[in-house]
Enzyme design. Structure first.
Site, PDB file in Angstrom:
ATOM      1  N   LYS A 175     -13.455   8.509  -7.244  1.00  0.00           N
ATOM      2  CA  LYS A 175     -12.627   9.715  -7.204  1.00  0.00           C
ATOM      3  C   LYS A 175     -11.306   9.444  -6.489  1.00  0.00           C
ATOM      4  O   LYS A 175     -10.230   9.831  -6.956  1.00  0.00           O
ATOM      5  CB  LYS A 175     -13.416  10.807  -6.465  1.00  0.00           C
ATOM      6  N   SER A 186       0.805  -1.212   0.000  1.00  0.00           N
ATOM      7  CA  SER A 186       0.000   0.000   0.000  1.00  0.00           C
ATOM      8  C   SER A 186       0.845   1.273   0.000  1.00  0.00           C
ATOM      9  O   SER A 186       1.542   1.554  -0.967  1.00  0.00           O
ATOM     10  CB  SER A 186      -0.947  -0.039   1.193  1.00  0.00           C
TER      11      SER A 186
END
Length: 430
Positions: free
Chosen positions: A130, A72
């Protein structure tokens, strides 16, 4: 040499940022960041990346030791570094943003799919799309800046793709696979990188790496930015100030409470806080306090506990496990708050029933001796003091009297024999 070990948060970003600044001030040849992380907060990750991008000293990020990962947020930091390196037996990837309650923290996906199978697609809201598109654009820009595989970087965000160290080297995701520090320095020797807008040729073969582990400041910041610790500090602060207000002049509760409260606020300011959670926690404390002074058959106290626990549940706006409040901590603080409220209520009721020992009210009912008396007025000796007194009764000097009322500085007294009996004695007589 700097170290990222564990979840990336405010303490990590502060440590890396200051470490790079010290390296630049000391004209270091390179900075090596040894990394093993499952991910972390988006804000902390971006602060570290910004520090790397503006650093005039080349930064080598090294995923080590074997068995470590750069998942990540670690993948983004690896892509941003001037040199990306890994040890055999390590992996990177799974850089999909996880959005909770309007935030966009980065953490490894909570679930794993079976080998060879893709996760089932799910519907995606506008806010999630988004956040995902922003993350894709961000990591692609880093890949293009460093000349690395931008398509795989996008896949790491879009489909949570992961790679081993050797596969990452083959696909131009990283630059070096090194067994240890000496092998790393040997392999990057002679490479040319662009740091802060200028080209730097690395000469690392004969360098000696100096470890710069986190100092006490970083460890302290890491401790207080644990949401569980921050919540406990805030509660100690609130109840410390409450106790100080109830007992002015105690000093210790107020001093300790103010320090803990400010420290807790500082910690929450560095964390992704949901202010609805803060409001619910404050509401819960207020309801529990109201239960102590306004009997409601428990409804205010129960409502306060429920509001407090709901507020604690949504207080931290992230899906990173290391930065979430634990249920045991929330429950323990809620029970402790309720217990402290009960104690405060008991103290308040006890003080109301206690006999007054000072002030105007304390004189009512007090007994004394007549010093002199004439025409319904004279002086009496009460509590070691000489008072003016008046009475409608005939009183002889040296008689025992009881104060019935106080008019300014004049006592209204009655002979002890004529004084009204206490209520309990009257009830016995009747």
């Amino acid at each position: 040499m700097l170290f990222i070990d564990g979840a990336i948060g405010p303490a990590t970003s502060d440590y890396i940022t200051h470490g790079l600044e010290r390296a630049a001030a000391g004209h270091a040849a390179i900075v090596v960041i040894q990394m093993d992380t499952p991910g972390g907060l988006d804000s902390a990750m971006r602060e570290i990346i910004q520090a790397i991008l503006r650093s005039p000293v080349p930064v080598v990020t090294y995923v080590s030791p074997s068995g470590s990962r750069a998942a990540s947020a670690g993948t983004y930091i690896l892509y941003a570094s001037h040199i990306a390196a890994m040890t055999p037996g390590t992996n990177l990837g799974a850089a999909t943003p996880v959005q909770i309650g309007g935030g966009s923290p980065f953490s490894a996906p909570p679930g794993e799919t079976e080998k060879g199978k893709e996760a089932a697609p799910r519907s995606e809201g506008a806010s999630e799309a988004k956040a995902r598109n922003d993350a894709i654009a961000y990591i692609r820009s880093l890949a293009e800046l460093r000349g690395r595989n931008a398509d795989w970087a996008e896949a790491a965000v879009r489909t949570a793709a992961s790679l081993s160290a050797n596969a990452a080297r083959e696909q131009n995701v990283i630059d070096v696979v090194a067994r240890d520090r000496a092998d790393l320095l040997a392999q990057v020797d002679g490479r040319t990188v662009t740091a802060a807008g200028r080209e730097v040729r690395l000469a690392t073969r004969d360098l000696t790496l100096v470890d710069a582990p986190p100092n006490w400041r970083t460890r302290f910041l890491s401790a207080i930015t644990d949401p569980n610790i921050a919540l406990i500090l805030m509660m100690i602060g609130i109840y410390g100030l409450m106790f100080e207000f109830m007992n002015p002049g105690a000093l210790y509760p107020g001093t300790i409470g103010a320090i803990c409260l400010l420290t807790g606020f500082y910690a929450f300011a560095a964390l992704p806080v949901n202010y609805a959670g803060v409001a619910l926690i404050l509401l819960g404390i207020g309801l529990m306090a109201a239960e102590a002074f306004s009997p409601s058959f428990g409804i205010l106290g129960i409502g306060g506990v429920v509001a407090f626990m709901l507020g604690g549940t949504i207080l931290i706006d992230t899906d990173v496990p290391q930065f979430q409040l634990s249920w045991p901590a929330i429950g323990a603080v809620a029970v402790a708050s309720l217990a402290i409220t009960v104690v405060f209520a008991r103290l308040a009721f006890t003080s109301q029933r206690r006999k007054i020992v000072s002030g105007r009210e304390q004189l009512i009912g007090a007994t004394g001796t007549v010093l002199d008396w004439s025409n319904g007025r004279g002086h009496v000796f009460v509590h070691g003091e000489r008072w003016q007194a008046a009475s409608n009764h005939d009183i002889a000097p040296d008689a025992a009297v009881q104060v019935a009322n106080l008019d300014g500085l004049t006592l209204d007294v009655t002979p002890v024999e004529a004084a009204p009996a206490p209520f309990s004695e009257q009830s016995k007589e009747t």
